[in-house]
Every structure is written in structure tokens, then in C-alpha cells.
Design a protein around this motif. Structure first.
Motif, short mmCIF file in Angstrom:
data_model
loop_
_atom_site.label_atom_id
_atom_site.label_comp_id
_atom_site.label_asym_id
_atom_site.label_seq_id
_atom_site.Cartn_x
_atom_site.Cartn_y
_atom_site.Cartn_z
N LYS A 103 84.18 29.06 109.17
CA LYS A 103 83.88 27.95 108.26
C LYS A 103 85.16 27.49 107.61
N LYS A 107 84.59 21.73 107.12
CA LYS A 107 83.26 21.84 107.73
C LYS A 107 82.17 21.79 106.66
N VAL A 108 82.39 22.46 105.53
CA VAL A 108 81.33 22.40 104.49
C VAL A 108 81.27 21.01 103.86
N ASP A 111 79.09 19.10 105.92
CA ASP A 111 77.69 19.48 105.68
C ASP A 111 77.18 18.99 104.32
#
Ligand code: SF4
Length: 383
Positions: A103, A107-108, A111
Motif C-alpha cells: 500500500k 493508492k489510499v 481509494d
């Protein structure tokens, strides 16, 4: 451009190369570690290694603050963004560094987490002022160069009474890390890596001065030359190190006199001393726990300390299997010794921190040196 082009002149590079070849003793090896990724980048970009005789070798060291930040601190930042729903502000390089489970902040963010890239601490303060209903955390990272702006941001936040702003502090100290490398088993006991002298970092030294390196130059009997980032700076510094080694000297010399002084920047150091104090120990990727090698926020500024505000836990996490970053950061291995280099791991898809930042050793090898040193299968795959 004055002060840049002058330090890239080909004719002077050739003269310095000849002087180094004439000075280096062919009967001995010179292993010179550049601590700073800016030097690694310049060595590769300008082909400085090719201008050295075979017995003068550059050993790449810890590199950049992004490279030495352990996975656990990336995991902490991801937790702040995801679980505490803060606006997490940080510099661009940190967004792509993989944490546990590969991660990353990027990437977060994809999201849905509110992660924002900033260019300065002032950007982070502005975001806090513009969003009074949200918690804004500045993910602070850097050697001594970037510590003063963080100190000033904390002072501004306190003066303004900015209640929704805090700092997740990851500022680390260069001299303690160099000392740790010299005390490491590979250097002291096993002798698997021999480091004969150091290029002192240039930007860091513009803040702390040349004085802090005197202790370990004397204690470990290794010369240090503070070097600018241009190719002629590095070549001149290599010549100064070779001369010291030939003469059996181990002193601190300053090649970068156009910027660095003995005492450094007193005003910047005073700001840092007002806001920060030493941590008893801090984990570095590749070096493990290094005593008194990082800073934490003083009690007077505790209300702006994200570690206290959000009870950030100590997280122990492992690097990606097969990633050789820890050994590369200690100068024990080269990027091309890593089986993942250029195949699984590239700047577009980094597996470790050394491939993320442009100052990381793996990124420098990839950008400028992968076709020269890489194993045959990598060269064929890239052709
Ligand atoms: S090439 Fe990638 S995986 Fe290998 S050491 Fe460098 S960053 Fe780690």
C-alpha cells in the motif's frame, strides 16, 4: 548559468581526472562513500565514475530521507489518512513509497483518502486555514535541510492558534547515521565493506556547518570532505580525499565553501532548537535503531504533535521480500545486486524506497547506469 555551468566544464573535468589519476596510489584501493543521494544522482548523471581510475570507487550511502524512512512510519501515515480521516499533506516523493502490503499513500488516495501533495510547509498551513473543520497533518520528513521550515510552520501554527494543524515528525540527523555506518559490523568487524573516506552532504552542511563531522573524523580516523552537488565539486572533493588518505590524514575539509561555513546557519539552527529535541532512538531503514539520530517535537509544542494527538503506535514492518534496500543503504550492495532491479522493480513500479526518490541509489542506477552495470538478462530485457 553562473555557479552551475562553471562547475560542469568538460575541460576542467578532464584536468581534474588527470590530477586524480596522477595522485591515486595504484597499489591501494580508495572506497569513498557519498552519504547523500544528490551526490549519487550527479555521479551517475555526469558519468563521474568513468573519470576515475579503477582503484577509486564510489560507495553509495543512505541517500535521501525518503530512502531511510522505515516501512512502519509509512504505515503510520496511511493509518492517519485512512483511520483518522485527516487531510494528510506531504512532499511528492513520499506518496509512492510502498508500505506494508505494497500500500502507498498514492493508492489510499485513489481509494478516497484525503492525501495532498504540497511543495512547502506553508502550503500545509494554508490548507489548515482553509479547512477549519478538518484535521490537517503535515507528514514531515528530511535531513537537517528541511527541518527549519517545519520548525517555522510549528511556530506559525502556535502564534496563529491554528488548532486543526499538527506535524507527524520524521526529521533525522546525518552525523549520527554516518557514525552508525562506521560502527556497523560490516565496516568494523567483518570488513566486508571498507569505507576509506566520506563526501559530506552539501545542503545539510549549509545548515549544520562543517563542525559536527569533526568528532567521527577523529574518532573513526576517516577523512570527510564536504562536497557540492556539481560534477566538478565531486571530482575536486575526491582529489581532496585521496590526498588526505595518501598523507594518512583524517580531517574535515570543506570543498563547498561558496555555501557551507564552519558554524552553519545560526538562525536556522536556533529555530530548530526552539521547537525540536533529540529522540533517544529512531529506526532507519537499513540501519535499524540508531541512538539520538532523529528529532521529536518539544513539550511546548505538544498540541501540534500528531504522534500525541492521534496516539500514533510504533509499528514494526518488514521490507518487500527480496528488496536489498537495507544493504544498499549501508553501502554493502549495489542496486544491480538486487534480483528485482529492472525486472519487477522500476521507478514506475517501485518495490522499495531506493527506487522511489530520484536521489535513491536504485533510481539513479536505473536512470543513468542500468545498461552499464546490469546483469545480461536485464540488458537484454531492456533492449
Ligand atoms: S531495485 Fe527495488 S527491490 Fe531492489 S533494492 Fe532497489 S528498491 Fe529494493
Amino acid at each position: 548559468m553562473k555557479y552551475v555551468d562553471d562547475f560542469r566544464r568538460q575541460d576542467l573535468a578532464q584536468r581534474l581526472s588527470a590530477a586524480i589519476r596522477a595522485t591515486a596510489d595504484p597499489q591501494r584501493q580508495y572506497n569513498l562513500m557519498e552519504f547523500c543521494g544528490g551526490h549519487t544522482h550527479a555521479i551517475f548523471r555526469y558519468g563521474v565514475q568513468d573519470l576515475m581510475p579503477d582503484n577509486v570507487r564510489f560507495v553509495h550511502g543512505p541517500g535521501c530521507p525518503v530512502c531511510v524512512l522505515p516501512v512502519g512510519r509509512i504505515d503510520n501515515a496511511i493509518q492517519l489518512a485512512v483511520e483518522h480521516d485527516v487531510i494528510l499533506c506531504t512532499y511528492g516523493d513520499l506518496l509512492r513509497v510502498p508500505g506494508s502490503g505494497r500500500k502507498s499513500l498514492l493508492k489510499v488516495k485513489a481509494d478516497g483518502a484525503d492525501v495532498r501533495m504540497v511543495y512547502s510547509t506553508q502550503d500545509a498551513l494554508r490548507i489548515a486555514r482553509d479547512n477549519p473543520g478538518r484535521e490537517v497533518v503535515f507528514f514531515a520528513i528530511g535531513f537537517e535541510t528541511t527541518t527549519p521550515p517545519t520548525a517555522i510552520a510549528l511556530q506559525v501554527a502556535k502564534a496563529e492558534g491554528l488548532k486543526n494543524f499538527s506535524v507527524f515528525c520524521n526529521h533525522v540527523l546525518t552525523p549520527a547515521a554516518i557514525q552508525n555506518i562506521l560502527e556497523s559490523p560490516e565496516v568494523r568487524e567483518i570488513g566486508s565493506v571498507s569505507i576509506d573516506g566520506f563526501f559530506g552532504p552539501s545542503h545539510v552542511s549549509s545548515v549544520i556547518g562543517s563542525q559536527p563531522y569533526e568528532f567521527f573524523a577523529e574518532e573513526f580516523q576517516r577523512p570527510v570532505v564536504i562536497a557540492g552537488f556539481e560534477p566538478l565539486d565531486i571530482m575536486q572533493s575526491a582529489l581532496m580525499l585521496i590526498r588526505q588518505l595518501n598523507a594518512g590524514r583524517h580531517e574535515v575539509e570543506n570543498e563547498y565553501t561558496r555555501v557551507v561555513t564552519y558554524e552553519g546557519n545560526r538562525k536556522a539552527k536556533a529555530r530548530v532548537a526552539e521547537v525540536f529535541e533529540l529522540r533517544r532512538s529512531f529506526e532507519w531503514r537499513g540501519l535499524g535503531l540508531v541512538p539520538y539520530s532523529a528529532l521529536r517535537i518539544k513539550a511546548a509544542y505538544a498540541e501540534f504533535d500528531a504522534e500525541q494527538r492521534f496516539a500514533v503506535p510504533a509499528v514494526k514492518a518488514s521490507d518487500v521480500k527480496g528488496c536489498e534496500c537495507p544493504r544498499i543503504l549501508r553501502g554493502v550492495k549495489k542496486p544491480t545486486d538486487c534480483k528485482l532491479f529492472g525486472s519487477v522493480c522500476t521507478p514506475e513500479n517501485p518495490m522499495g524506497s531506493c527506487m522511489v526518490s530520484s536521489e535513491g541509489a536504485c533510481a539513479a542506477y536505473w536512470t543513468y547506469g542500468r545498461f552499464r552495470d546490469a546483469p545480461a538478462e536485464v540488458r537484454e530485457a531492456s533492449a
